[in-house]
Design a protein around this motif. Sequence first.
Motif, PDB file in Angstrom:
ATOM      1  N   UNK A 207      11.356  98.724 172.608  1.00 44.27           N
ATOM      2  CA  UNK A 207      11.949  99.778 171.790  1.00 44.27           C
ATOM      3  C   UNK A 207      12.812  99.197 170.665  1.00 44.27           C
ATOM      4  N   UNK A 208      12.816  99.902 169.554  1.00 44.49           N
ATOM      5  CA  UNK A 208      13.706  99.531 168.455  1.00 44.49           C
ATOM      6  C   UNK A 208      15.011 100.303 168.585  1.00 44.49           C
ATOM      7  N   UNK A 209      15.992  99.911 167.796  1.00 44.59           N
ATOM      8  CA  UNK A 209      17.275 100.605 167.820  1.00 44.59           C
ATOM      9  C   UNK A 209      17.134 101.974 167.156  1.00 44.59           C
ATOM     10  N   UNK A 210      18.042 102.872 167.490  1.00 49.92           N
ATOM     11  CA  UNK A 210      18.015 104.210 166.898  1.00 49.92           C
ATOM     12  C   UNK A 210      18.212 104.136 165.386  1.00 49.92           C
ATOM     13  N   UNK A 211      19.031 103.199 164.938  1.00 47.97           N
ATOM     14  CA  UNK A 211      19.270 103.053 163.496  1.00 47.97           C
ATOM     15  C   UNK A 211      17.998 102.643 162.769  1.00 47.97           C
TER      16      UNK A 211
END
Length: 444
Positions: A207-211
């Motif tokens: 997963x990537x960061x929310x930002x």
Amino acid sequence: MEERGECSGSAKPSDEIWAKLVPSDSRYSDVEIRSDENVICSEISATLSNKHSWCKIVRNSDLCSATMENKSPNTILVDGAEVFNDGTVIIKDGSEITPGPDRQGFVSYRFHIMSSPEACQRQLKICVDVEHAKCSICLNIWHDVVTVAPCLHNFCNGCFSEWLRRSQEKRSTVLCPQCRAVVHFVGKNHFLRTIQEDMLKADSSLRRSHEEIALLDTYASVRSNLVIGSAKKNRKRANTPLDDQSDSTNHQCPQCVTEVGGFRCNQNTVHLQCQACGGMMPSRTASGVPQYCSGCDRPFCGPYWHALGAPRSGPYPVCSQDTLKPISEHTLSRIPLLAHEKNLHEQNITESCIRQMGRTLQDVISEWIAKLDNKEIDRTRMTLNHAEIITAGTFVCWFFQQMHQQEKIVGMDMHVGHNTVVKSTLVKGTMSAVQPEALMSDLM
């Protein structure tokens, strides 16, 4: 000893009871269904105790439904819809079946599937190498994946949208970031998006960061299928068979031929294909004119060409502006047949209640729209894209209700069944004003 209904199976018998027909009258016994194909023999008359063969039920491959065939001379009612002799109908868990043309005088049954939830959610396991599910631009797992054609490579929506924007500024053609083939089409790939989501659930480290996701979404501009380039063009690079196949179609709009409203397409203009008339229009997000339905993200050309004053007569298809208009401007004179999933009983109740209140269907819809605008409606249960920003002034389409019979009411599903938004807002609000106990028990 209690006597049970009978069913004869022509397929391989099983000890497992996968479904039952449960009679509404407790004097009669359940009909247990074990084989994948069964002829049902049970009581059909409320006045006679004799058993009769009256239908055949075949288990469907999805394990969550079955096909029922009428094997009796009588008309059979399934959720209020008539099934004639030798006719077939799909039945699901909870379907009401009456082995006669009228509920009066006949024993009604409720179809119940006994299979485990795992069987109803049977999935095909596909092994996918993580490296094959990565965008070649950002080198991460796809996010909101899009596929380009004719080469069929896949990218993040945001990544390719930015690539598309920069390519339009520098080149007369858009090349695939991975293989450098000329790109003619790009669209969202919902199948691969499901695979991408499953991979992220299986391995959270991907997963990537929310930002990062939020930034990627700001770049994303592909909402539906885009046609890149309006006409056949000569290329300096060698042709491939796929290029030749794609170039055989000439996608043009009125602005490709002449200037309309101060704008004319160039060779690199990205086009949208209208879902109503099939005609083309340039993708112009900065024009201020709605080009997409906010409920389904599909493009419709009516408002765009109407705003520019383009005539509907000519060699290029131009549809009516009514194909895409604000929710508050949609009207409805009768309840569509599929609004209650073809359950005539529930539909008659709804229509009767509205009449008893001295109101029209449009009055009820207008009240519901006002509640939607005032944020009195639970938007989390809406089967719409961008449900959180939907208002009475939001542009939505009417096309799919007419052409595909999906029965949308002001752009929203009006299926009055279990766990649906209109049942808990529009219909419940109407019913409680007339006969709250009797009507609500009938609809639940």
